[in-house]
Design a protein around this motif. Structure first.
Motif, mmCIF file in Angstrom:
data_model
loop_
_atom_site.group_PDB
_atom_site.id
_atom_site.type_symbol
_atom_site.label_atom_id
_atom_site.label_comp_id
_atom_site.label_asym_id
_atom_site.label_seq_id
_atom_site.Cartn_x
_atom_site.Cartn_y
_atom_site.Cartn_z
ATOM 1 N N ALA A 35 1.478 -13.549 1.527
ATOM 2 C CA ALA A 35 0.113 -13.399 1.023
ATOM 3 C C ALA A 35 -0.138 -12.056 0.346
ATOM 4 O O ALA A 35 -1.184 -11.864 -0.261
ATOM 5 N N ALA A 36 0.805 -11.132 0.450
ATOM 6 C CA ALA A 36 0.572 -9.764 -0.017
ATOM 7 C C ALA A 36 1.758 -9.242 -0.823
ATOM 8 O O ALA A 36 2.857 -9.795 -0.753
ATOM 9 N N GLN A 37 1.502 -8.178 -1.533
ATOM 10 C CA GLN A 37 2.587 -7.463 -2.211
ATOM 11 C C GLN A 37 3.248 -6.554 -1.177
ATOM 12 O O GLN A 37 2.572 -5.753 -0.522
ATOM 13 N N VAL A 38 4.546 -6.665 -1.024
ATOM 14 C CA VAL A 38 5.275 -5.876 -0.039
ATOM 15 C C VAL A 38 5.538 -4.483 -0.600
ATOM 16 O O VAL A 38 6.092 -4.334 -1.695
ATOM 17 N N LEU A 39 5.121 -3.486 0.151
ATOM 18 C CA LEU A 39 5.326 -2.091 -0.248
ATOM 19 C C LEU A 39 6.743 -1.656 0.128
ATOM 20 O O LEU A 39 7.348 -2.207 1.044
ATOM 21 N N PRO A 40 7.274 -0.633 -0.560
ATOM 22 C CA PRO A 40 8.658 -0.225 -0.318
ATOM 23 C C PRO A 40 8.876 0.665 0.900
ATOM 24 O O PRO A 40 10.016 1.007 1.204
ATOM 25 N N LYS A 41 7.828 1.038 1.612
ATOM 26 C CA LYS A 41 7.966 1.933 2.774
ATOM 27 C C LYS A 41 7.566 1.217 4.053
ATOM 28 O O LYS A 41 6.585 0.481 4.081
ATOM 29 N N PRO A 42 8.293 1.442 5.146
ATOM 30 C CA PRO A 42 7.918 0.816 6.419
ATOM 31 C C PRO A 42 6.681 1.466 7.031
ATOM 32 O O PRO A 42 6.348 2.614 6.718
ATOM 33 N N ALA A 43 6.011 0.720 7.901
ATOM 34 C CA ALA A 43 4.816 1.230 8.575
ATOM 35 C C ALA A 43 5.123 2.546 9.267
ATOM 36 O O ALA A 43 6.162 2.696 9.905
ATOM 37 N N GLY A 44 4.214 3.494 9.105
ATOM 38 C CA GLY A 44 4.377 4.793 9.742
ATOM 39 C C GLY A 44 5.258 5.756 8.970
ATOM 40 O O GLY A 44 5.502 6.871 9.412
ATOM 41 N N HIS A 45 5.725 5.333 7.798
ATOM 42 C CA HIS A 45 6.636 6.182 7.022
ATOM 43 C C HIS A 45 6.232 6.251 5.553
ATOM 44 O O HIS A 45 7.081 6.098 4.666
ATOM 45 N N GLY A 46 4.960 6.434 5.300
ATOM 46 C CA GLY A 46 4.506 6.646 3.928
ATOM 47 C C GLY A 46 3.929 5.413 3.246
ATOM 48 O O GLY A 46 3.962 5.332 2.021
ATOM 49 N N VAL A 47 3.375 4.483 4.003
ATOM 50 C CA VAL A 47 2.794 3.286 3.406
ATOM 51 C C VAL A 47 1.637 3.637 2.470
ATOM 52 O O VAL A 47 1.534 3.091 1.374
ATOM 53 N N VAL A 48 0.771 4.553 2.872
ATOM 54 C CA VAL A 48 -0.378 4.910 2.030
ATOM 55 C C VAL A 48 0.097 5.579 0.739
ATOM 56 O O VAL A 48 -0.411 5.282 -0.346
ATOM 57 N N ALA A 49 1.087 6.443 0.829
ATOM 58 C CA ALA A 49 1.639 7.067 -0.378
ATOM 59 C C ALA A 49 2.276 6.019 -1.290
ATOM 60 O O ALA A 49 2.116 6.067 -2.512
ATOM 61 N N ALA A 50 2.963 5.052 -0.706
ATOM 62 C CA ALA A 50 3.566 3.976 -1.499
ATOM 63 C C ALA A 50 2.487 3.127 -2.163
ATOM 64 O O ALA A 50 2.629 2.734 -3.329
ATOM 65 N N LEU A 51 1.401 2.847 -1.447
ATOM 66 C CA LEU A 51 0.285 2.109 -2.024
ATOM 67 C C LEU A 51 -0.292 2.862 -3.210
ATOM 68 O O LEU A 51 -0.539 2.288 -4.272
ATOM 69 N N TYR A 52 -0.491 4.159 -3.050
ATOM 70 C CA TYR A 52 -1.024 4.965 -4.147
ATOM 71 C C TYR A 52 -0.105 4.894 -5.365
ATOM 72 O O TYR A 52 -0.563 4.740 -6.492
ATOM 73 N N ASP A 53 1.199 4.977 -5.146
ATOM 74 C CA ASP A 53 2.151 4.897 -6.260
ATOM 75 C C ASP A 53 2.026 3.566 -7.000
ATOM 76 O O ASP A 53 2.148 3.520 -8.218
ATOM 77 N N VAL A 54 1.768 2.488 -6.273
ATOM 78 C CA VAL A 54 1.653 1.160 -6.883
ATOM 79 C C VAL A 54 0.380 1.044 -7.716
ATOM 80 O O VAL A 54 0.398 0.483 -8.813
ATOM 81 N N VAL A 55 -0.736 1.562 -7.227
ATOM 82 C CA VAL A 55 -2.029 1.352 -7.904
ATOM 83 C C VAL A 55 -2.483 2.514 -8.772
ATOM 84 O O VAL A 55 -3.477 2.393 -9.475
ATOM 85 N N GLU A 56 -1.775 3.614 -8.764
ATOM 86 C CA GLU A 56 -2.216 4.816 -9.483
ATOM 87 C C GLU A 56 -2.535 4.545 -10.948
ATOM 88 O O GLU A 56 -3.572 4.980 -11.457
ATOM 89 N N ASP A 57 -1.705 3.817 -11.646
ATOM 90 C CA ASP A 57 -1.926 3.576 -13.074
ATOM 91 C C ASP A 57 -3.119 2.652 -13.337
ATOM 92 O O ASP A 57 -3.639 2.624 -14.444
ATOM 93 N N GLN A 58 -3.549 1.909 -12.336
ATOM 94 C CA GLN A 58 -4.673 0.985 -12.493
ATOM 95 C C GLN A 58 -6.009 1.619 -12.144
ATOM 96 O O GLN A 58 -7.057 1.021 -12.386
ATOM 97 N N MET A 59 -5.985 2.821 -11.571
ATOM 98 C CA MET A 59 -7.217 3.482 -11.141
ATOM 99 C C MET A 59 -7.831 4.260 -12.303
ATOM 100 O O MET A 59 -7.115 4.947 -13.029
ATOM 101 N N PRO A 60 -9.144 4.140 -12.479
ATOM 102 C CA PRO A 60 -9.786 4.942 -13.515
ATOM 103 C C PRO A 60 -9.799 6.408 -13.095
ATOM 104 O O PRO A 60 -9.821 6.731 -11.907
ATOM 105 N N ASN A 61 -9.744 7.277 -14.064
ATOM 106 C CA ASN A 61 -9.852 8.710 -13.761
ATOM 107 C C ASN A 61 -11.288 9.009 -13.388
ATOM 108 O O ASN A 61 -12.205 8.723 -14.147
ATOM 109 N N VAL A 62 -11.478 9.564 -12.219
ATOM 110 C CA VAL A 62 -12.824 9.883 -11.754
ATOM 111 C C VAL A 62 -13.296 11.173 -12.399
ATOM 112 O O VAL A 62 -14.425 11.296 -12.818
#
Length: 73
Positions: A35-62
């Motif tokens: 149901a989800a896109q699998v991130l390249p980092k395991p839980a507890g080892h940089g999941v949030v940083a990996a998420l940011y890397d995936v969506v960074e280009d889609q985020m508008p500049n604030v």
């Protein structure tokens, strides 16, 4: 539609169906991985940083990069 969610178990599936983008760590249960896109980092080892890397280009500049609000002196 503008919200993302990261989860790894059955209780996360309901929420994942109501957000714009769903993500999970690689050790999530099979139903969540389907149901989800699998991130390249395991839980507890940089999941949030990996998420940011995936969506960074889609985020508008604030703030513009030279905005005083970004790096106040």
């Amino acid at each position: 539609s503008r919200m993302a969610y990261v989860g790894d178990d059955y209780y996360d599936l309901g929420i994942m169906s109501h957000v714009g983008a769903a993500f999970c760590p690689p050790e999530a249960i099979a139903a969540v991985r389907r149901a989800a896109q699998v991130l390249p980092k395991p839980a507890g080892h940089g999941v949030v940083a990996a998420l940011y890397d995936v969506v960074e280009d889609q985020m508008p500049n604030v703030f513009p990069s030279d905005s005083a609000d970004v790096n106040p002196k």
